[in-house]
Design a protein around this motif. Structure first.
Motif, mmCIF file in Angstrom:
data_model
loop_
_atom_site.group_PDB
_atom_site.id
_atom_site.type_symbol
_atom_site.label_atom_id
_atom_site.label_comp_id
_atom_site.label_asym_id
_atom_site.label_seq_id
_atom_site.Cartn_x
_atom_site.Cartn_y
_atom_site.Cartn_z
ATOM 1 N N ALA A 201 0.032 12.719 -13.022
ATOM 2 C CA ALA A 201 -1.418 12.506 -12.910
ATOM 3 C C ALA A 201 -1.727 11.186 -12.194
ATOM 4 C CB ALA A 201 -2.090 12.585 -14.274
ATOM 5 N N TYR A 202 -0.923 10.852 -11.212
ATOM 6 C CA TYR A 202 -1.154 9.688 -10.356
ATOM 7 C C TYR A 202 -1.301 10.183 -8.918
ATOM 8 C CZ TYR A 202 -0.234 5.864 -13.626
ATOM 9 O OH TYR A 202 -0.321 4.964 -14.638
ATOM 10 N N THR A 203 -2.547 10.266 -8.451
ATOM 11 C CA THR A 203 -2.790 10.693 -7.066
ATOM 12 C C THR A 203 -3.039 9.461 -6.215
ATOM 13 O OG1 THR A 203 -3.796 12.729 -7.872
ATOM 14 C CG2 THR A 203 -4.282 12.103 -5.584
ATOM 15 N N LEU A 204 -2.171 9.226 -5.276
ATOM 16 C CA LEU A 204 -2.345 8.057 -4.396
ATOM 17 C C LEU A 204 -3.569 8.274 -3.515
ATOM 18 C CD1 LEU A 204 -0.777 5.395 -3.296
ATOM 19 C CD2 LEU A 204 -0.378 6.865 -1.308
ATOM 20 N N THR A 205 -4.430 7.250 -3.463
ATOM 21 C CA THR A 205 -5.594 7.358 -2.561
ATOM 22 C C THR A 205 -5.463 6.402 -1.387
ATOM 23 O OG1 THR A 205 -6.779 5.794 -3.967
ATOM 24 C CG2 THR A 205 -7.224 8.145 -4.316
ATOM 25 N N ASP A 206 -4.778 5.268 -1.591
ATOM 26 C CA ASP A 206 -4.736 4.235 -0.554
ATOM 27 C C ASP A 206 -3.670 3.216 -0.944
ATOM 28 O OD1 ASP A 206 -5.474 2.740 1.633
ATOM 29 O OD2 ASP A 206 -7.145 1.744 0.631
ATOM 30 N N PHE A 207 -3.256 2.408 0.029
ATOM 31 C CA PHE A 207 -2.401 1.272 -0.321
ATOM 32 C C PHE A 207 -2.713 0.121 0.615
ATOM 33 C CE2 PHE A 207 -0.002 3.830 2.708
ATOM 34 C CZ PHE A 207 0.387 2.894 3.649
ATOM 35 N N SER A 208 -2.340 -1.073 0.196
ATOM 36 C CA SER A 208 -2.538 -2.236 1.064
ATOM 37 C C SER A 208 -1.301 -3.113 0.965
ATOM 38 C CB SER A 208 -3.791 -3.009 0.646
ATOM 39 O OG SER A 208 -3.646 -3.406 -0.696
ATOM 40 N N ASP A 209 -1.108 -3.947 1.988
ATOM 41 C CA ASP A 209 0.083 -4.787 2.060
ATOM 42 C C ASP A 209 -0.366 -6.235 2.207
ATOM 43 O OD1 ASP A 209 2.416 -6.096 2.694
ATOM 44 O OD2 ASP A 209 3.137 -4.541 4.068
ATOM 45 N N ILE B 175 3.316 -4.455 -1.750
ATOM 46 C CA ILE B 175 2.411 -3.318 -1.534
ATOM 47 C C ILE B 175 1.606 -3.102 -2.812
ATOM 48 C CG2 ILE B 175 2.350 -0.787 -1.359
ATOM 49 C CD1 ILE B 175 3.176 -1.869 1.231
ATOM 50 N N THR B 176 0.314 -2.868 -2.660
ATOM 51 C CA THR B 176 -0.474 -2.440 -3.815
ATOM 52 C C THR B 176 -0.939 -1.013 -3.549
ATOM 53 O OG1 THR B 176 -1.236 -4.687 -4.172
ATOM 54 C CG2 THR B 176 -2.474 -2.939 -5.277
ATOM 55 N N ALA B 177 -0.549 -0.118 -4.427
ATOM 56 C CA ALA B 177 -0.944 1.286 -4.283
ATOM 57 C C ALA B 177 -2.072 1.579 -5.259
ATOM 58 C CB ALA B 177 0.254 2.188 -4.580
ATOM 59 N N ALA C 108 4.416 -2.971 -5.699
ATOM 60 C CA ALA C 108 5.856 -2.740 -5.483
ATOM 61 C C ALA C 108 6.307 -3.477 -4.226
ATOM 62 C CB ALA C 108 6.129 -1.248 -5.337
ATOM 63 N N ASP C 109 7.639 -3.585 -4.066
ATOM 64 C CA ASP C 109 8.186 -4.226 -2.856
ATOM 65 C C ASP C 109 8.249 -3.240 -1.688
ATOM 66 O OD1 ASP C 109 8.768 -6.765 -4.051
ATOM 67 O OD2 ASP C 109 10.357 -5.737 -5.168
ATOM 68 N N VAL C 110 8.504 -1.972 -2.014
ATOM 69 C CA VAL C 110 8.650 -0.941 -0.982
ATOM 70 C C VAL C 110 7.942 0.324 -1.444
ATOM 71 C CG1 VAL C 110 10.333 0.276 0.477
ATOM 72 C CG2 VAL C 110 11.062 -1.690 -0.828
ATOM 73 N N LEU C 111 7.377 1.057 -0.500
ATOM 74 C CA LEU C 111 6.742 2.329 -0.838
ATOM 75 C C LEU C 111 7.353 3.426 0.034
ATOM 76 C CD1 LEU C 111 2.974 2.952 -1.428
ATOM 77 C CD2 LEU C 111 4.262 4.469 0.046
ATOM 78 N N ILE C 112 7.827 4.488 -0.619
ATOM 79 C CA ILE C 112 8.407 5.616 0.109
ATOM 80 C C ILE C 112 7.468 6.816 -0.065
ATOM 81 C CG2 ILE C 112 10.525 6.982 0.517
ATOM 82 C CD1 ILE C 112 11.216 4.026 0.366
ATOM 83 N N GLY C 113 6.873 7.264 1.016
ATOM 84 C CA GLY C 113 5.945 8.399 0.961
ATOM 85 C C GLY C 113 6.712 9.710 0.995
ATOM 86 N N CYS C 114 6.777 10.365 -0.168
ATOM 87 C CA CYS C 114 7.457 11.669 -0.261
ATOM 88 C C CYS C 114 6.401 12.701 -0.640
ATOM 89 C CB CYS C 114 8.546 11.641 -1.329
ATOM 90 S SG CYS C 114 9.739 10.324 -1.114
ATOM 91 N N ASP C 115 5.204 12.548 -0.085
ATOM 92 C CA ASP C 115 4.067 13.325 -0.558
ATOM 93 C C ASP C 115 3.752 14.536 0.321
ATOM 94 O OD1 ASP C 115 3.441 11.282 1.225
ATOM 95 O OD2 ASP C 115 1.435 10.931 0.441
#
Ligand SMILES: Cc1cc2nc3c(=O)[nH]c(=O)nc-3n(C[C@H](O)[C@H](O)[C@H](O)COP(=O)(O)OP(=O)(O)OC[C@H]3O[C@@H](n4cnc5c(N)ncnc54)[C@H](O)[C@@H]3O)c2cc1C
Length: 405
Positions: free
Chosen positions: A145-153, A158-160, A170-177
């Protein structure tokens, strides 16, 4: 393509540490395999999935030996032995007569050739095995129940931002979406995927509803003019999975997959031989779904700064080589190896992308041309000289565990 928002930068000297916070968006087969591979390499990972409950579609997956190398390496070979089928043969057959046009030795032949089997599995069974393995390493790893809407660096992290109001750093974000990746749109701009002009009905028929002789050879595809039907058994032989593909003017439905009337697929394949039709006719009413088939053009780069893509988010391919999920698994293992081998975060992500980009692009383009080949061929004259698959294209020769990166 619209130019995306340039997000953040990554200092060359930021070192990879075992406590580098790695955030994965999406708990599909790609995200979970990446989580497991990174955990086994000693890293701390958190996975964020939009669905309230973990699960997968009621459909089958072929896992060619190049995917099985990854699963074996991650300790899932034993689970696969209990949930998956290893067909002895695959056959390309004539749609009207059932005549075998191409015989593909599978079973032990594949193990001898590639060092790993060719398997067929229910997606939900493989997904559950991955969830169990990830959760056994870290019960807190997967967040639903965590839907990513945006992120910033910020330059340092990274803030998701998620739809539920929570923000995670987080330090790294991997988009597996997946094919409609929010991470990809945030990086490179929003762009609609490309409709291939084909749709697929996917169904599951209990074997108890079918005569046994309908499943010889173990795995088969009937080639007809402009439409084709593939079938194989999953769940230890209890269910027969099929994928029936036909041209369609457009995909007007809400979403990628919708419940379908069995009569629709039966009608579309009315010119196929009785054995093929009997499978479709035996589909229980709630076991047939319809999918629009989409892909995207290859990307010239996959990431930016602390963010990269994996699986369908990076290289969404049509399914006409049965390699989409397998590519996501290969990505996952190469990413984890890259984390292990590299000193800096920048080198890690670069090494991963450099190792995988060309192969991801190759599969997208070859899968497209395979669709053209099989929908435009003449089934009367089709044979092994025309047939192409993961073996003839050299895809099965790749081993993500050992390939130089
Ligand atoms: C008809 C058909 C047959 C196929 N057959 C095969 C086959 O035989 N063999 C094979 O190897 N491949 C096959 N594929 C391809 C395969 O299904 C995909 O390549 C594979 O599922 C990709 O995995 P993924 O994890 O990258 O993406 P996905 O499976 O799409 O997973 C993405 C995950 O991210 C989540 N998510 C999405 N957006 C967000 C968000 N904003 N925030 C949080 N979470 C999010 C989703 O809920 C999902 O759980 C087939 C595909 C189709 C359509």
């Amino acid at each position: 393509m619209t130019t995306g928002i340039s997000k953040g930068w990554l200092p060359d000297n930021e070192r990879v540490k075992k406590n580098t916070a790695i955030m994965i968006i999406g708990a599909g087969i790609g995200g979970l395999t990446a989580a497991l591979a990174l955990q086994r390499a000693g890293f701390k990972v958190s996975v964020y999935e939009q669905a309230a409950e973990l699960g997968e579609a009621g459909a089958g997956l072929t896992i060619a030996p190049n995917g099985m190398h990854v699963l074996n390496h991650l300790g899932l070979g034993k689970a696969m032995k209990t949930i998956a089928m290893t067909p002895r043969h695959g056959a390309v057959m004539h749609y009207k007569t059932g005549r075998v046009l191409v015989d593909i030795p599978r079973g032990d032949t594949q193990v001898e050739k590639y060092g790993a089997p060719y398997c067929q599995v229910h997606r939900a069974d493989l997904h559950a095995a991955l969830v169990d393995a990830v959760a056994a390493n870290d019960p807190q790893c997967i967040h639903t129940a965590y839907t990513l809407t945006d992120f910033s660096d910020s330059g340092e992290a990274i803030t998701a931002d998620f739809e539920n109001g929570v923000s995670v750093i987080a330090d790294v974000l991997i988009g597996c979406d997946g094919i409609r990746s929010v991470v990809r749109s945030e990086l490179f701009g929003k762009e609609e995927p490309r409709f291939t002009g084909y749709i697929a009905w996917r169904g599951m028929v209990p074997m108890a509803n079918l005569p046994q002789e309908l499943t010889g050879p173990d795995s088969a595809i009937w080639l007809g003019p402009g439409h084709f039907l593939t079938r194989y058994r999953v769940r230890n032989g209890a269910l027969l999975n099929y994928v029936a593909v036909a041209a369609c003017d457009g995909w007007q439905e809400e979403g990628w997959s919708v419940a379908a009337e069995v009569s629709e697929v039966v009608e579309t394949f009315r010119d196929f031989e009785p054995n093929a039709r009997r499978i479709l006719e035996a589909t229980p009413p709630d076991h047939c779904h319809k999918w629009g088939i989409f892909d995207r053009d290859p990307l010239p780069v996959w990431g930016h700064g602390r963010v990269t893509l994996l699986g369908d988010a990076a290289h969404p391919t049509s399914p006409f080589l049965g390699q989409g999920a397998v590519m996501a698994m290969e990505d996952a293992l190469v990413l984890a190896r890259s984390f292990e081998l590299s000193e800096s975060l920048a080198t890690t992500l670069q090494r991963y992308e450099d190792a995988r980009r060309e192969r991801g692009a190759f599969v997208i383009l070859e899968s497209r041309s395979n669709l053209k080949l099989i929908t435009e061929c003449n089934p009367d004259t089709f044979g092994s000289d025309i047939h192409r698959n993961e073996e003839s294209l050299g895809l099965a020769d790749y081993d993500a565990v050992t390939v130089a990166i």
